[in-house]
Write an enzyme that holds these catalytic residues in place. Structure first.
Site, PDB file in Angstrom:
ATOM      1  N   MET A  84     -26.917 -80.766 -60.487  1.00  0.00           N
ATOM      2  CA  MET A  84     -26.444 -81.448 -61.723  1.00  0.00           C
ATOM      3  C   MET A  84     -27.316 -81.258 -62.808  1.00  0.00           C
ATOM      4  SD  MET A  84     -25.439 -85.119 -59.897  1.00  0.00           S
ATOM      5  CE  MET A  84     -27.299 -85.793 -59.888  1.00  0.00           C
TER       6      MET A  84
ATOM      7  N   HIS B  46     -34.654 -75.808 -57.989  1.00  0.00           N
ATOM      8  CA  HIS B  46     -33.158 -75.162 -58.150  1.00  0.00           C
ATOM      9  C   HIS B  46     -33.286 -73.620 -57.956  1.00  0.00           C
ATOM     10  CE1 HIS B  46     -32.767 -79.179 -60.109  1.00  0.00           C
ATOM     11  NE2 HIS B  46     -31.544 -79.146 -59.372  1.00  0.00           N
TER      12      HIS B  46
END
Ligand code: PAF
Length: 283
Positions: free
Chosen positions: A30, A37
């Site tokens: 997101m 990430h």
């Protein structure tokens, strides 16, 4: 890195690329990217021929409108980080692109008790929204591997259950990567960006509390251990939604260390407005 905003363009590009037998890894995000990430991108880069990431703040998984509105957005920095990490494809769709017929659910996923415990209990509808968007992404990207972070442990279980029910495409294999942590132990999360300086100093207490549970797992009766753990974080200013010690396979709470083969401690707690989650495998 090639950036796609339209699902059809991405589909056509991937169809051609896969004719050459390329194996792909997919990292849904997101945005507001952090080292956690990027560790998923790095894992995919190491083992797959093609690394595809998405950035999409998915409205259907937010059960709290203010949380959706305040979700951090750092798109330019995100793109730079993905490029530096060597990500091959970024899919950056709009809400209209992903939900052309509106945000209402067109199917209900059977998630069993995962939807009624822990995150499922405290964030009603959240996992249906997660499944809805990840299902759409998987139908489109059809990756061989789906990379997820252990910080969202219950989400990994939910998505495995959703994938088990998928039809019409080859099911991707989930690869769970360890939680990335700051030097002081705080689990990396996009929501950390919203912590004030003082809250940021307090936030690592959550990991210290999980470490305390791990260190005392076999030394103290579990109800007593949980009471002490709760006091540790409430004294620091947290308002816990839950702290639990559970079976790693089912998330059912356990009463004694040998009630199951592998166990995990999980927590979700508010530090004023910000809700943080974390977990630690105990055995
Ligand atoms: O974990 C997340 O960031 C989201 O739940 C996901 C998997 C990208 C779906 O929107």
């Amino acid at each position: 890195m090639i950036l796609f905003k339209r699902a059809n363009d991405l589909r056509q590009w991937l169809e051609k690329a896969k004719q050459n037998g390329l194996k792909s890894g997919f990292i849904p995000t997101m945005g507001a990217l952090h080292a956690g990430h990027i560790s998923l991108i790095n894992q995919s880069k190491k083992s797959d021929d093609l690394t595809v990431a998405s950035i999409f703040v998915n409205p259907t998984q937010f059960n709290n409108a203010a949380d959706l509105e305040k979700y951090p957005k750092t798109i330019e920095a995100d793109i730079r980080q993905l490029e530096t990490a060597g990500c091959d494809i970024l899919f950056l769709p709009s809400v209209a692109e992903m939900y052309p017929d509106g945000l209402q659910a067109d199917k209900k996923y059977n998630l069993g008790m995962l939807e009624t415990v822990l995150e499922g209990k405290f964030r009603p509808g959240h996992y249906q929204g997660v499944c809805m968007i990840v299902d759409k992404f998987l139908q489109l990207v059809q990756p061989h591997y789906l990379y997820l972070g252990q910080k969202d442990f219950q989400q990994c279980m939910v998505l495995q259950k959703m994938i088990d029910q998928l039809t019409g495409i080859d099911k991707p294999v989930i690869r769970i990567c360890p939680t990335a942590r700051e030097k002081d132990g705080l689990a990396m999360s996009s929501r950390n960006m919203r912590l004030t300086t003082d809250e940021r100093k307090t936030a690592p207490k959550l990991f210290q509390m999980l470490t305390f549970i791990k260190e005392n797992f076999t030394a103290k009766p579990l109800p007593e251990l949980l009471t002490e753990a709760q006091k540790m974080i409430t004294d620091a200013g947290f308002k816990p939604d839950y702290i639990t010690i559970a079976d790693y396979e089912t998330l059912t709470p356990i009463q004694k260390p040998n009630d199951c083969k592998h166990s995990i401690a999980l927590v979700a707690a508010y530090l004023h407005e910000i809700r943080l989650i974390d977990n630690l495998i105990l055995s």
